[in-house]
Design a protein around this motif. Sequence first.
Motif, short mmCIF file in Angstrom:
data_model
loop_
_atom_site.label_atom_id
_atom_site.label_comp_id
_atom_site.label_asym_id
_atom_site.label_seq_id
_atom_site.Cartn_x
_atom_site.Cartn_y
_atom_site.Cartn_z
N ALA B 133 -4.45 11.75 2.05
CA ALA B 133 -3.59 11.41 3.26
C ALA B 133 -2.79 12.51 3.30
O ALA B 133 -1.90 13.02 2.49
CB ALA B 133 -3.08 10.27 3.13
N VAL B 134 -2.51 13.00 4.54
CA VAL B 134 -1.53 14.08 4.90
C VAL B 134 -0.69 13.87 6.10
O VAL B 134 -1.05 13.82 7.16
CB VAL B 134 -2.30 15.45 5.04
CG1 VAL B 134 -1.26 16.60 5.25
CG2 VAL B 134 -3.34 15.78 4.04
N PRO B 135 0.49 13.12 5.86
CA PRO B 135 1.31 12.54 7.11
C PRO B 135 1.92 13.43 7.56
O PRO B 135 2.37 14.69 6.96
CB PRO B 135 2.22 11.60 6.26
CG PRO B 135 2.63 12.07 4.81
CD PRO B 135 0.78 12.63 4.48
N THR B 136 1.97 13.60 8.97
CA THR B 136 2.74 14.57 9.70
C THR B 136 3.99 13.88 10.44
O THR B 136 4.36 14.40 11.48
CB THR B 136 1.68 15.15 10.65
OG1 THR B 136 1.26 14.35 11.71
CG2 THR B 136 0.62 15.87 9.79
N THR B 137 4.04 12.55 10.40
CA THR B 137 5.52 11.98 10.69
C THR B 137 5.91 11.42 9.63
O THR B 137 5.37 11.04 8.58
CB THR B 137 5.11 10.84 11.77
OG1 THR B 137 4.48 9.73 11.28
CG2 THR B 137 4.66 11.55 12.95
N ALA B 138 7.31 11.12 9.50
CA ALA B 138 8.00 10.28 8.44
C ALA B 138 8.23 9.14 8.85
O ALA B 138 9.52 8.98 9.14
CB ALA B 138 9.12 11.36 8.03
N GLY B 139 7.42 7.90 8.43
CA GLY B 139 7.71 6.67 9.04
C GLY B 139 6.97 5.73 8.57
O GLY B 139 7.41 4.55 7.69
N THR B 140 5.64 5.57 8.75
CA THR B 140 5.02 4.45 8.17
C THR B 140 4.42 4.47 6.89
O THR B 140 4.69 3.29 6.40
CB THR B 140 3.38 4.59 8.85
OG1 THR B 140 2.69 5.68 7.98
CG2 THR B 140 3.29 4.91 10.29
N GLY B 141 4.73 5.50 5.92
CA GLY B 141 4.65 5.18 4.47
C GLY B 141 2.93 4.96 4.41
O GLY B 141 2.46 4.62 3.26
N SER B 142 2.29 5.14 5.40
CA SER B 142 0.79 4.72 5.13
C SER B 142 0.13 5.61 3.99
O SER B 142 -0.89 4.90 3.58
CB SER B 142 0.01 5.02 6.54
OG SER B 142 -1.42 4.75 6.50
N THR B 189 10.24 6.91 14.04
CA THR B 189 9.66 6.86 12.60
C THR B 189 10.53 6.77 11.42
O THR B 189 10.32 5.93 10.41
CB THR B 189 8.72 8.08 12.43
OG1 THR B 189 9.53 9.25 12.74
CG2 THR B 189 7.60 8.23 13.34
N ALA B 190 11.81 7.41 11.50
CA ALA B 190 12.82 6.99 10.63
C ALA B 190 13.21 5.62 10.85
O ALA B 190 13.35 4.81 9.56
CB ALA B 190 14.17 7.87 10.95
N ALA B 191 13.43 5.10 11.98
CA ALA B 191 13.71 3.77 11.85
C ALA B 191 12.35 2.60 11.38
O ALA B 191 12.91 1.63 10.95
CB ALA B 191 13.95 3.17 13.40
N THR B 275 6.20 -0.18 23.75
CA THR B 275 7.27 0.29 23.02
C THR B 275 6.82 1.10 21.68
O THR B 275 6.15 0.21 20.89
CB THR B 275 8.40 -0.86 22.58
OG1 THR B 275 8.49 -1.67 24.10
CG2 THR B 275 9.76 -0.33 22.29
N PRO B 276 7.44 2.10 21.62
CA PRO B 276 6.78 2.66 20.05
C PRO B 276 7.25 1.82 18.88
O PRO B 276 8.17 1.25 18.90
CB PRO B 276 7.49 4.14 20.07
CG PRO B 276 7.95 4.44 21.52
CD PRO B 276 8.27 3.16 22.17
N HIS B 277 6.30 1.87 17.92
CA HIS B 277 6.45 0.80 16.91
C HIS B 277 7.73 1.05 16.18
O HIS B 277 8.27 -0.07 15.82
CB HIS B 277 5.19 1.24 15.85
CG HIS B 277 5.39 0.50 14.64
ND1 HIS B 277 5.26 -0.82 14.47
CD2 HIS B 277 5.27 0.99 13.35
CE1 HIS B 277 5.53 -1.11 13.07
NE2 HIS B 277 5.49 -0.25 12.52
N GLY B 278 8.11 2.22 15.73
CA GLY B 278 9.41 2.54 15.21
C GLY B 278 10.71 1.91 15.80
O GLY B 278 11.40 1.30 15.50
N GLU B 279 10.72 2.27 17.16
CA GLU B 279 11.75 1.89 18.16
C GLU B 279 11.99 0.40 18.07
O GLU B 279 12.88 -0.22 18.06
CB GLU B 279 11.57 2.51 19.45
CG GLU B 279 12.55 2.04 20.18
CD GLU B 279 12.29 2.53 21.70
OE1 GLU B 279 11.41 3.60 21.89
OE2 GLU B 279 13.01 2.26 22.79
#
Lengths: 378, 378
Positions: B133-142, B189-191, B275-279
């Motif tokens: 996995a190569v995350p390109t956002t910092a939020g899900t922790g997937s 994504t931080a949220a 509504t975006p998931h993190g928001e």
Amino acid sequence: MTGFVYQMPTKIISGRDCLTGRGELLRPLGKKALIVTGRSSSENGALADAVTALRNNGREFSVFDGVRPNPTLDCVQAGAEQARKTGAEFVVGIGGGSALDAAKAVAVLARQPRPDEEIFSGGWSEDVLPVAAVPTTAGTGSEVTQYAVLTNDFAKTKTSISSPAFFPKLAFLDGKYMLGLGRAVTVNTAADALSHAVEGMFTLRSTPLSDLAALESVRILFSLFPKLEEENFRLSCEDRDELLYASMLAGTVIAQSGTTAVHAMGYPLTYHHGTPHGEANGILLGEMLALCAERLPERTEKILAAAGLKTTGEFKAALKRVLRSDAAYTREELERYAREAAKNPKLAGVTYRPDEEDLLRIYLESGLVKKEGTGAGV
Amino acid sequence: MTGFVYQMPTKIISGRDCLTGRGELLRPLGKKALIVTGRSSSENGALADAVTALRNNGREFSVFDGVRPNPTLDCVQAGAEQARKTGAEFVVGIGGGSALDAAKAVAVLARQPRPDEEIFSGGWSEDVLPVAAVPTTAGTGSEVTQYAVLTNDFAKTKTSISSPAFFPKLAFLDGKYMLGLGRAVTVNTAADALSHAVEGMFTLRSTPLSDLAALESVRILFSLFPKLEEENFRLSCEDRDELLYASMLAGTVIAQSGTTAVHAMGYPLTYHHGTPHGEANGILLGEMLALCAERLPERTEKILAAAGLKTTGEFKAALKRVLRSDAAYTREELERYAREAAKNPKLAGVTYRPDEEDLLRIYLESGLVKKEGTGAGV
């Protein structure tokens, strides 16, 4: 943040009676087990629990209880032989670091037989029997590492073999197996855990994740120091859980960083003099931290803060009160060990690499030189 | 210490250019890869790095770049089909949570094909393609969880599929892929990461290890809040690394605990309103913490201390300043979502289980009701 690699694939199961309560987790490991253990596990209840867990889950097993402290190649070869003969598909290691390390070595040698003289030459494949680890002391963290430390009569010291394939699949943590442990074993193993946490923070392979675990381990261990200092201490089952948890945390630290200078200096004390492994580390750790404080004050401050202390002198004094060691060696011996330890590959990984002079200073300042009239070498 | 089970088998590789620099770690995964990604990875450099890493290590690959936000079953079925047709032996997932979740779903469906209507019925075997996995956002922790969240048109929400076999084998963390991310994606994504850390501490499956990670994640995220509050923020590559590290830590938390009430309440806002998931999580999290503070003050105190705050009001205000959300819904909608969320199985895992009234209170006190004259439903 500098780059890092972190791995700790062992599934941790913690809690009272977790081995019998969660024994179904053993099922995917195979149909037939080899239990690798020493003799004490028949007294502390761990062997009985493992037998119950295996039987309740329809698993056959045989028992190899030939492990003694600082396991030899003869021992692990015999265990591997038994694993092959009985058709074991997985290994349940029960005991202190020696038994768990032996279990890991048996698990690899069962599938990848080698003569003694090739055991320390590395290059292990992924083909090992899966291991479930049941620690009955709180010190080595072997239940969550990829190392097996064996007595190396070729090099006249202890040497670890390692591979990512050696990580146990499962670690069952239950403090109840430690209720009968005496003062010496308890404090020595706690000192071993502490040295893992502290050493691990001064290595090039330390990671933010392992630092987090290291500082938490230091915090927990020092919170138990007042109890450990007492002559006839009484530790509750919950205290034992805490020690075991702290030891596991410190194990995750060395799984990243390896052990370094303290272990390199401690091994000859164990090999040549029988000084218990944890005690050997513990009597050196305070002075090592004092050396680190000069070179890497920021990390040292974090460790002291986690311990609730202000100075490395307090750190050293606290360890001394807990360990009550009377280990002593001649100056000539310590000079030789400093010379040998300076060449130990373990030193390559430390943030500041101590030279022979540093190492001798640590031996000497740790107060390990035999007083006149107390024995040989004076 | 109460009993716990902890597992996080993903090997984490972190640092600048780690994907190309440590590409040899991909080799043991197989000879031929399927890259699963969305479109943005061709712009942020991650796809190019993956291609370089695969080529440098003699690995063939094909690219499936059909992932869109909130991936559908059509999408992951198509990816699995491509994996089978091309004979892919492993999957490289590149992107935000949607792409990584899709990659995990593709990896399992490639080996265990199922019709759409059976995808959410569980019972996955261990037989999956290994995933890097190569995350390109910092939020899900997937990148460090065993979950894949997919759009579930049968249940009209998002539903996760999960199995220990879904944990990625490798996660490559490099903040440079996030340098081009705008304000909204970054703060949302931080949220999301923050809600993972906080929610995870209020679950029955929280562990001492995951609490340690959760509090460190909260500490790091709040240390970056002053920068995130700025209208035209400038985050350095190191700031991005920190966000990514905090997000990964929070991922290790939900790998143990799952997500709970905040996610159960946020999903309908995403499904029905986009509504975006993190928001969606972020606008609910403050009020959820206020509810928890009444029932579980000790844990709440720890979270506030890690955030450097004194009250849940400050926590809520800080999130508001960062998110700047104008999401709003009718009271009738929120009443319906509260009713639905109260039945969500995710609530079973929380330490204190909120009822429908609690959930409605959270929706309403979060200030999400449309003002008069602002749209439908007034």
